[in-house]
Design a protein around this motif. Structure first.
Motif, PDB file in Angstrom:
ATOM      1  N   SER A   9       0.851  -1.200   0.000  1.00  0.00           N
ATOM      2  CA  SER A   9       0.000   0.000   0.000  1.00  0.00           C
ATOM      3  C   SER A   9       0.883   1.244   0.000  1.00  0.00           C
ATOM      4  O   SER A   9       2.011   1.221   0.474  1.00  0.00           O
ATOM      5  N   PRO A  10       0.383   2.353  -0.554  1.00  0.00           N
ATOM      6  CA  PRO A  10       1.218   3.549  -0.673  1.00  0.00           C
ATOM      7  C   PRO A  10       1.497   4.216   0.660  1.00  0.00           C
ATOM      8  O   PRO A  10       0.789   4.016   1.646  1.00  0.00           O
ATOM      9  N   ALA A  11       2.542   5.033   0.649  1.00  0.00           N
ATOM     10  CA  ALA A  11       2.885   5.846   1.815  1.00  0.00           C
ATOM     11  C   ALA A  11       1.809   6.906   2.036  1.00  0.00           C
ATOM     12  O   ALA A  11       0.958   7.149   1.173  1.00  0.00           O
ATOM     13  N   SER A  15      -4.299  13.523   1.458  1.00  0.00           N
ATOM     14  CA  SER A  15      -5.680  13.029   1.341  1.00  0.00           C
ATOM     15  C   SER A  15      -5.937  11.884   2.306  1.00  0.00           C
ATOM     16  O   SER A  15      -7.009  11.794   2.903  1.00  0.00           O
ATOM     17  N   LEU A  16      -4.951  11.017   2.485  1.00  0.00           N
ATOM     18  CA  LEU A  16      -5.115   9.901   3.422  1.00  0.00           C
ATOM     19  C   LEU A  16      -5.224  10.420   4.861  1.00  0.00           C
ATOM     20  O   LEU A  16      -6.100   9.997   5.613  1.00  0.00           O
ATOM     21  N   ARG A  17      -4.387  11.352   5.220  1.00  0.00           N
ATOM     22  CA  ARG A  17      -4.404  11.884   6.590  1.00  0.00           C
ATOM     23  C   ARG A  17      -5.705  12.638   6.884  1.00  0.00           C
ATOM     24  O   ARG A  17      -6.162  12.681   8.020  1.00  0.00           O
ATOM     25  N   GLN A  18      -6.308  13.220   5.857  1.00  0.00           N
ATOM     26  CA  GLN A  18      -7.531  14.010   6.030  1.00  0.00           C
ATOM     27  C   GLN A  18      -8.806  13.212   5.766  1.00  0.00           C
ATOM     28  O   GLN A  18      -9.895  13.773   5.770  1.00  0.00           O
ATOM     29  N   ALA A  19      -8.685  11.893   5.543  1.00  0.00           N
ATOM     30  CA  ALA A  19      -9.835  11.049   5.189  1.00  0.00           C
ATOM     31  C   ALA A  19     -10.587  11.646   4.003  1.00  0.00           C
ATOM     32  O   ALA A  19     -11.808  11.732   3.992  1.00  0.00           O
ATOM     33  N   TRP A 160     -15.404  -3.210   2.678  1.00  0.00           N
ATOM     34  CA  TRP A 160     -15.158  -2.037   3.521  1.00  0.00           C
ATOM     35  C   TRP A 160     -14.807  -2.404   4.953  1.00  0.00           C
ATOM     36  O   TRP A 160     -14.483  -1.534   5.756  1.00  0.00           O
ATOM     37  N   ARG A 161     -14.846  -3.698   5.292  1.00  0.00           N
ATOM     38  CA  ARG A 161     -14.484  -4.129   6.648  1.00  0.00           C
ATOM     39  C   ARG A 161     -12.988  -4.414   6.754  1.00  0.00           C
ATOM     40  O   ARG A 161     -12.493  -4.752   7.830  1.00  0.00           O
ATOM     41  N   LEU A 162     -12.267  -4.305   5.661  1.00  0.00           N
ATOM     42  CA  LEU A 162     -10.836  -4.593   5.635  1.00  0.00           C
ATOM     43  C   LEU A 162     -10.056  -3.280   5.645  1.00  0.00           C
ATOM     44  O   LEU A 162     -10.176  -2.480   4.725  1.00  0.00           O
ATOM     45  N   ASP A 163      -9.280  -3.058   6.675  1.00  0.00           N
ATOM     46  CA  ASP A 163      -8.458  -1.854   6.768  1.00  0.00           C
ATOM     47  C   ASP A 163      -7.069  -2.141   6.218  1.00  0.00           C
ATOM     48  O   ASP A 163      -6.488  -3.199   6.494  1.00  0.00           O
ATOM     49  N   VAL A 164      -6.546  -1.199   5.462  1.00  0.00           N
ATOM     50  CA  VAL A 164      -5.222  -1.346   4.863  1.00  0.00           C
ATOM     51  C   VAL A 164      -4.379  -0.145   5.293  1.00  0.00           C
ATOM     52  O   VAL A 164      -4.626   0.978   4.851  1.00  0.00           O
ATOM     53  N   ALA A 165      -3.407  -0.379   6.142  1.00  0.00           N
ATOM     54  CA  ALA A 165      -2.548   0.699   6.640  1.00  0.00           C
ATOM     55  C   ALA A 165      -1.509   1.077   5.590  1.00  0.00           C
ATOM     56  O   ALA A 165      -1.136   0.248   4.746  1.00  0.00           O
ATOM     57  N   PRO A 166      -1.014   2.318   5.633  1.00  0.00           N
ATOM     58  CA  PRO A 166       0.028   2.731   4.692  1.00  0.00           C
ATOM     59  C   PRO A 166       1.304   1.907   4.845  1.00  0.00           C
ATOM     60  O   PRO A 166       1.652   1.475   5.952  1.00  0.00           O
ATOM     61  N   LEU A 167       1.975   1.708   3.733  1.00  0.00           N
ATOM     62  CA  LEU A 167       3.263   1.010   3.698  1.00  0.00           C
ATOM     63  C   LEU A 167       3.227  -0.343   4.404  1.00  0.00           C
ATOM     64  O   LEU A 167       4.075  -0.656   5.232  1.00  0.00           O
ATOM     65  N   THR A 168       2.219  -1.129   4.072  1.00  0.00           N
ATOM     66  CA  THR A 168       2.168  -2.509   4.558  1.00  0.00           C
ATOM     67  C   THR A 168       2.194  -3.453   3.368  1.00  0.00           C
ATOM     68  O   THR A 168       1.784  -3.095   2.262  1.00  0.00           O
ATOM     69  N   LEU A 183      -1.161 -11.821   5.846  1.00  0.00           N
ATOM     70  CA  LEU A 183      -1.731 -10.509   6.118  1.00  0.00           C
ATOM     71  C   LEU A 183      -0.680  -9.415   6.177  1.00  0.00           C
ATOM     72  O   LEU A 183       0.496  -9.680   6.437  1.00  0.00           O
ATOM     73  N   GLY A 184      -1.148  -8.172   5.962  1.00  0.00           N
ATOM     74  CA  GLY A 184      -0.272  -7.014   5.860  1.00  0.00           C
ATOM     75  C   GLY A 184       0.623  -6.813   7.067  1.00  0.00           C
ATOM     76  O   GLY A 184       0.174  -6.868   8.197  1.00  0.00           O
ATOM     77  N   ARG A 185       1.883  -6.582   6.777  1.00  0.00           N
ATOM     78  CA  ARG A 185       2.856  -6.260   7.801  1.00  0.00           C
ATOM     79  C   ARG A 185       3.527  -4.959   7.418  1.00  0.00           C
ATOM     80  O   ARG A 185       3.749  -4.697   6.234  1.00  0.00           O
ATOM     81  N   PRO A 186       3.884  -4.141   8.392  1.00  0.00           N
ATOM     82  CA  PRO A 186       4.565  -2.886   8.057  1.00  0.00           C
ATOM     83  C   PRO A 186       5.896  -3.153   7.367  1.00  0.00           C
ATOM     84  O   PRO A 186       6.614  -4.091   7.730  1.00  0.00           O
ATOM     85  N   LEU A 187       6.215  -2.351   6.385  1.00  0.00           N
ATOM     86  CA  LEU A 187       7.537  -2.415   5.784  1.00  0.00           C
ATOM     87  C   LEU A 187       8.493  -1.661   6.696  1.00  0.00           C
ATOM     88  O   LEU A 187       8.212  -0.552   7.122  1.00  0.00           O
ATOM     89  N   VAL A 188       9.609  -2.282   7.006  1.00  0.00           N
ATOM     90  CA  VAL A 188      10.618  -1.635   7.834  1.00  0.00           C
ATOM     91  C   VAL A 188      11.966  -1.837   7.166  1.00  0.00           C
ATOM     92  O   VAL A 188      12.127  -2.695   6.306  1.00  0.00           O
ATOM     93  N   ALA A 189      12.933  -1.047   7.566  1.00  0.00           N
ATOM     94  CA  ALA A 189      14.276  -1.212   7.027  1.00  0.00           C
ATOM     95  C   ALA A 189      14.718  -2.648   7.252  1.00  0.00           C
ATOM     96  O   ALA A 189      14.484  -3.230   8.306  1.00  0.00           O
TER      97      ALA A 189
END
Length: 198
Positions: A9-11, A15-19, A160-168, A183-189
């Motif tokens: 998912s994108p960073a 628009s994302l921060r403001q819903a 719509w019941r599935l949430d997708v966090a940024p950079l996962t 399932l989605g995991r955060p991307l980390v260094a």
């Protein structure tokens, strides 16, 4: 042959921060920095595909990928709601928002329905099962929702019941018409975690 697709998912963007329904804005400084930090956290792919949006292209570049825009993986077209916040649309068109969130076939905003998005992502997934090697797909959150809905055979109303966090990263692996989900995991260094195995 087992196919592997890692959906990223994108960073974050304003628009994302403001819903606010995505209107083509760029990723913000924090999102860009986090994406650059995560560069190298994914195993080298055979190919990289993108939702045709500014923020997906910028996220891919910050992660160190040069990808190909793929129309089937575009985000949900919200028609006349583009650029407005959900609160604004809900205040002006409460019944329409209610239909949109509960009826997968509804598209009276002048864009696409959830069903439309699921169908086109499904066509792409079918073709992906015949691709050799790993695919990284930097895509809009709605594409990840559609892919998970399809992979698990969930009703479209689950979208719509599935949430997708940024950079996962959300990984599908499959063959013979069946997908398994990681399932989605955060991307980390890469030095901070084991995401390089994705």
């Amino acid at each position: 042959m087992t196919s592997r697709v890692t959906f990223v998912s994108p960073a974050t963007s304003p628009s994302l921060r403001q819903a606010r329904f995505y209107d083509g804005d760029s990723i913000d400084d924090i999102g860009a920095a986090r994406a650059r930090e995560a560069a190298g956290s994914l195993a080298a792919p055979a190919r990289v595909v993108l939702s045709p949006s500014v923020r997906c292209g910028e996220t891919a570049a910050a992660l160190g990928f040069d990808g190909v825009e793929t129309p089937e993986l575009g985000g949900l077209d919200v028609g006349r709601w583009r650029g407005r916040t959900l609160d604004e649309v809900g205040a002006a068109e409460p019944e329409a928002v209610g239909h949109w969130l509960t009826d997968p076939g509804w598209a009276a905003h002048g864009g696409e329905s959830v069903r439309d998005v699921c169908e086109r992502v499904g066509r792409w997934l079918n073709s992906a099962q015949h691709m050799d090697g790993r695919t990284v797909a930097v895509v809009e959150p709605e594409v990840v929702r559609a892919a998970v809905t399809l992979a698990l055979g969930l009703p479209e109303a689950s979208f719509w019941r599935l949430d997708v966090a940024p950079l996962t990263a959300t990984e599908l692996s499959g063959r013979s018409g069946r997908w398994n989900l990681r399932l989605g995991r955060p991307l980390v260094a890469s030095a901070q975690g084991d995401n390089a195995a994705l």
